[in-house]
Design a protein around this motif. Structure first.
Motif, mmCIF file in Angstrom:
data_model
loop_
_atom_site.group_PDB
_atom_site.id
_atom_site.type_symbol
_atom_site.label_atom_id
_atom_site.label_comp_id
_atom_site.label_asym_id
_atom_site.label_seq_id
_atom_site.Cartn_x
_atom_site.Cartn_y
_atom_site.Cartn_z
ATOM 1 N N THR A 345 0.826 -1.213 0.000
ATOM 2 C CA THR A 345 0.000 0.000 0.000
ATOM 3 C C THR A 345 0.854 1.254 0.000
ATOM 4 O OG1 THR A 345 -0.125 0.149 2.423
ATOM 5 C CG2 THR A 345 -1.785 -1.223 1.306
ATOM 6 N N GLY A 346 2.109 1.139 0.483
ATOM 7 C CA GLY A 346 2.984 2.302 0.564
ATOM 8 C C GLY A 346 2.652 3.250 1.688
ATOM 9 N N GLN A 347 1.680 2.933 2.525
ATOM 10 C CA GLN A 347 1.235 3.824 3.601
ATOM 11 C C GLN A 347 1.230 3.167 4.971
ATOM 12 O OE1 GLN A 347 -2.657 5.159 2.437
ATOM 13 N NE2 GLN A 347 -1.942 6.166 0.567
ATOM 14 N N TRP A 348 0.998 1.833 4.985
ATOM 15 C CA TRP A 348 0.770 1.169 6.268
ATOM 16 C C TRP A 348 1.985 0.349 6.684
ATOM 17 C CZ3 TRP A 348 -3.133 2.195 9.503
ATOM 18 C CH2 TRP A 348 -4.195 2.935 8.985
ATOM 19 N N ASN A 349 2.958 1.024 7.341
ATOM 20 C CA ASN A 349 4.073 0.319 7.953
ATOM 21 C C ASN A 349 3.752 0.105 9.427
ATOM 22 O OD1 ASN A 349 4.428 2.831 9.142
ATOM 23 N ND2 ASN A 349 6.117 3.401 7.768
ATOM 24 N N ARG A 350 4.717 -0.442 10.162
ATOM 25 C CA ARG A 350 4.460 -0.733 11.575
ATOM 26 C C ARG A 350 4.109 0.543 12.351
ATOM 27 N NH1 ARG A 350 5.555 -4.183 16.099
ATOM 28 N NH2 ARG A 350 4.531 -3.049 17.786
ATOM 29 N N GLY A 351 4.788 1.655 12.056
ATOM 30 C CA GLY A 351 4.497 2.898 12.755
ATOM 31 C C GLY A 351 3.083 3.378 12.516
ATOM 32 N N ALA A 352 2.611 3.284 11.280
ATOM 33 C CA ALA A 352 1.253 3.720 10.966
ATOM 34 C C ALA A 352 0.220 2.837 11.659
ATOM 35 C CB ALA A 352 1.046 3.705 9.451
ATOM 36 N N ILE A 353 0.521 1.540 11.746
ATOM 37 C CA ILE A 353 -0.400 0.634 12.442
ATOM 38 C C ILE A 353 -0.462 0.992 13.926
ATOM 39 C CG2 ILE A 353 -0.746 -1.766 13.139
ATOM 40 C CD1 ILE A 353 0.394 -2.590 10.399
ATOM 41 N N ASP A 354 0.697 1.242 14.548
ATOM 42 C CA ASP A 354 0.723 1.620 15.960
ATOM 43 C C ASP A 354 -0.093 2.887 16.210
ATOM 44 O OD1 ASP A 354 2.293 -0.539 16.616
ATOM 45 O OD2 ASP A 354 4.176 0.580 16.573
ATOM 46 N N GLN A 355 0.042 3.865 15.338
ATOM 47 C CA GLN A 355 -0.695 5.120 15.511
ATOM 48 C C GLN A 355 -2.201 4.876 15.403
ATOM 49 O OE1 GLN A 355 0.838 7.988 12.720
ATOM 50 N NE2 GLN A 355 2.945 7.799 13.483
ATOM 51 N N ALA A 356 -2.602 4.041 14.454
ATOM 52 C CA ALA A 356 -4.024 3.742 14.303
ATOM 53 C C ALA A 356 -4.558 2.993 15.512
ATOM 54 C CB ALA A 356 -4.250 2.935 13.032
ATOM 55 N N VAL A 357 -3.744 2.112 16.082
ATOM 56 C CA VAL A 357 -4.154 1.388 17.293
ATOM 57 C C VAL A 357 -4.399 2.378 18.421
ATOM 58 C CG1 VAL A 357 -3.358 -0.168 19.111
ATOM 59 C CG2 VAL A 357 -3.083 -0.826 16.715
ATOM 60 N N GLU A 358 -3.512 3.318 18.596
ATOM 61 C CA GLU A 358 -3.635 4.290 19.686
ATOM 62 C C GLU A 358 -4.852 5.192 19.523
ATOM 63 O OE1 GLU A 358 -1.877 4.183 22.473
ATOM 64 O OE2 GLU A 358 -1.019 2.379 21.560
ATOM 65 N N ARG A 359 -5.240 5.482 18.302
ATOM 66 C CA ARG A 359 -6.421 6.321 18.095
ATOM 67 C C ARG A 359 -7.696 5.613 18.528
ATOM 68 N NH1 ARG A 359 -3.386 8.292 13.514
ATOM 69 N NH2 ARG A 359 -4.241 6.656 12.160
ATOM 70 N N GLY A 360 -7.676 4.292 18.521
ATOM 71 C CA GLY A 360 -8.790 3.536 19.070
ATOM 72 C C GLY A 360 -9.945 3.293 18.129
ATOM 73 N N ARG A 361 -9.958 3.903 16.969
ATOM 74 C CA ARG A 361 -11.055 3.714 16.031
ATOM 75 C C ARG A 361 -10.841 2.439 15.213
ATOM 76 N NH1 ARG A 361 -9.922 9.141 15.019
ATOM 77 N NH2 ARG A 361 -9.108 8.594 12.940
ATOM 78 N N THR A 362 -11.938 1.813 14.847
ATOM 79 C CA THR A 362 -11.862 0.619 14.014
ATOM 80 C C THR A 362 -11.599 1.033 12.576
ATOM 81 O OG1 THR A 362 -13.392 -0.584 15.448
ATOM 82 C CG2 THR A 362 -13.095 -1.433 13.209
ATOM 83 N N VAL A 363 -10.528 0.501 12.015
ATOM 84 C CA VAL A 363 -10.130 0.820 10.650
ATOM 85 C C VAL A 363 -9.876 -0.485 9.902
ATOM 86 C CG1 VAL A 363 -8.442 1.973 9.169
ATOM 87 C CG2 VAL A 363 -9.056 2.976 11.379
ATOM 88 N N SER A 364 -10.472 -0.606 8.716
ATOM 89 C CA SER A 364 -10.217 -1.769 7.869
ATOM 90 C C SER A 364 -9.392 -1.322 6.675
ATOM 91 C CB SER A 364 -11.524 -2.398 7.394
ATOM 92 O OG SER A 364 -11.271 -3.558 6.617
ATOM 93 N N VAL A 365 -8.210 -1.903 6.519
ATOM 94 C CA VAL A 365 -7.286 -1.530 5.453
ATOM 95 C C VAL A 365 -7.234 -2.665 4.443
ATOM 96 C CG1 VAL A 365 -4.966 -0.775 4.877
ATOM 97 C CG2 VAL A 365 -5.921 -0.270 7.150
ATOM 98 N N PRO A 366 -7.753 -2.473 3.242
ATOM 99 C CA PRO A 366 -7.706 -3.551 2.240
ATOM 100 C C PRO A 366 -6.310 -3.750 1.677
ATOM 101 C CG PRO A 366 -8.665 -1.573 1.279
ATOM 102 C CD PRO A 366 -8.445 -1.271 2.737
ATOM 103 N N LEU A 367 -5.978 -4.984 1.358
ATOM 104 C CA LEU A 367 -4.720 -5.280 0.677
ATOM 105 C C LEU A 367 -4.829 -4.827 -0.783
ATOM 106 C CD1 LEU A 367 -4.412 -7.089 3.238
ATOM 107 C CD2 LEU A 367 -3.302 -8.785 1.760
ATOM 108 N N THR A 368 -3.724 -4.448 -1.361
ATOM 109 C CA THR A 368 -3.746 -4.083 -2.774
ATOM 110 C C THR A 368 -4.012 -5.306 -3.647
ATOM 111 O OG1 THR A 368 -1.349 -4.356 -2.905
ATOM 112 C CG2 THR A 368 -2.176 -2.147 -2.440
ATOM 113 N N THR A 369 -3.527 -6.461 -3.203
ATOM 114 C CA THR A 369 -3.758 -7.728 -3.901
ATOM 115 C C THR A 369 -4.050 -8.797 -2.868
ATOM 116 O OG1 THR A 369 -2.194 -7.105 -5.656
ATOM 117 C CG2 THR A 369 -2.797 -9.437 -5.490
#
Length: 416
Positions: A345-369
């Protein structure tokens, strides 16, 4: 007869996802115009029956087939299961008319077993893997070729092409004849590879339940391997395949009805309980650090509701035997695992995942393939030196596979 190993050089073939209930010689029918001066067929005119096309076996090709069966022990199968003496007798008596039906039946049985496995039904344990046996049309194509010669190459082309199959085959050849236990576990796991698709995908995920591991495989090499917790003996993780479609961060847990019944409908605070007019109950657990799915869930839609996910019970990953779940695959360091899956995706590395976890909102990230995922049950793996690594048969599935392989009488030998 000792056949050379060609497994790693064989091009994978696409297999039919279904297997016909009965395999017969193909009959090709074609509507033809009536010959000049002949009346056209009418409802009262008898139509001659279609005569099936029979592939007449050359005697030398039949001898090749017999030699292949005599050496089938090299593939972990039992020559006796194929009753080679029938074909041997037909060849020795010089009755060409007897050779073709016997050779055809034997060849079709071999193509079925080599392409999709000799063990069927309950012998496979709790398995929902699609049947990879080649279809009837493909069988007939191979039959037409083999009846004229080249039997060995044709049948070798049906073997699993995964490197593990070749390593297990090598280990079987090196296992002492008197070491029955070692030979039996190798044979059982060679058989399990016959249940797997020949092409698993350039990138795929494979979970080996007895090894308590989940791995990401890229172009045949394991690039990531994580510890897992799998289903307990009473809630076993099934064998199945699916596709990973997305990663959900801060997931809700929809409690399965089996767990609701197990709990007697009693849930502590924090769960959302909904009671239907008919007395039914649905239960959801909101996202958070105590959520049973942890903070990350890897979506892989399948009718059995099995998926990979995080867990608040991290201490279980330190246990040598990790069979505690209700069937799903709890995955250690699942955020790192998810980051690899989302890398494209070019956007979702480990740091981005950690930040999304801390925000607490449910987020669904589709795979490109979408990525194929296979949940398998291998109790042995081959090594490059001809040895094997074994894993505890936590669900007791090996015995059924061994029994089915040996039902025709006696364990197969390494070579004949």
């Amino acid at each position: 007869m000792k056949r050379s190993v060609k497994l790693l050089l064989v091009t994978a073939t696409l297999a039919s996802p279904t297997m016909p209930g009965a395999i017969q010689t193909a009959a090709l029918a074609q509507n033809a115009a009536p010959a000049a001066g002949q009346p056209a067929a009418t409802p009262t005119t008898p139509i001659p029956p279609v005569v099936p096309t029979v592939q007449v076996w050359r005697r030398e090709a039949a001898r090749e087939l017999l030699a292949y069966v005599d050496a089938i022990g090299e593939e972990g199968l039992d020559p006796a299961a194929y009753n080679p003496d029938r074909l041997r007798t037909a060849i020795d008596t010089g009755d060409d008319g007897a050779i073709t039906p016997v050779a055809t039946q034997l060849f079709l049985r071999l193509t079925r077993d080599l392409s999709g496995g000799a063990v069927r039904g309950n012998g496979r344990g709790e398995s929902y893997l699609p049947d990879v046996t080649i279809g009837a049309a493909r069988q007939q194509e191979l039959l037409a070729r083999a009846s004229q010669g080249g039997v060995e190459a044709i049948l070798d082309g049906l073997h699993p092409v995964h490197p593990q199959y070749a390593l297990l085959r090598r280990a079987l050849a090196q296992a002492p004849a008197e070491d029955r236990a070692r030979r039996e576990i190798i044979r059982a796991n060679m058989e399990r590879w016959r249940w797997m698709p020949r092409s698993m995908g350039a990138r795929h995920v494979i979970v080996n339940v007895p090894a308590f591991t989940a791995a990401i495989v890229d172009n045949g090499s394991v690039t990531v391997r994580h510890r897992t917790v799998v289903g307990a003996r009473r809630t076993q993780t099934p064998q199945l395949s699916a596709e990973i479609t997305a990663v959900t961060i801060n997931p809700w847990w929809n409690v399965p009805q089996s767990i609701i019944r197990e709990q007697g409908g009693r849930f502590g605070g924090g769960y959302q309980v909904t009671r239907g007019a008919g007395g039914g109950m649905s239960v959801r657990q909101p996202p958070g650090p105590r959520n049973a799915l942890g903070r990350v869930k890897i979506e892989m839609p399948n009718p059995h509701a099995i998926y990979l996910h995080d867990t608040p019970a991290q201490a279980l990953f330190e246990r040598p035997v990790r069979a505690f779940s209700h069937g799903c695959i709890r995955t250690q360091y699942v955020r790192d695992f998810a980051a690899v899956l989302l890398q494209a995706t070019g956007q979702w590395n480990r740091g981005a995942i950690d930040q999304a976890v801390e925000r607490g909102r449910t987020v669904s990230v589709p795979l490109t393939t979408r990525i194929p995922v296979y949940i398998a049950y291998f109790t042995a793996a081959g090594t490059n030196d001809g040895n094997i690594v074994t894993y505890a048969d936590i669900y007791g599935r090996d015995s059924a596979v061994r029994a089915a392989l040996n039902r025709a009488g006696g364990a197969a030998t390494a070579s004949r």
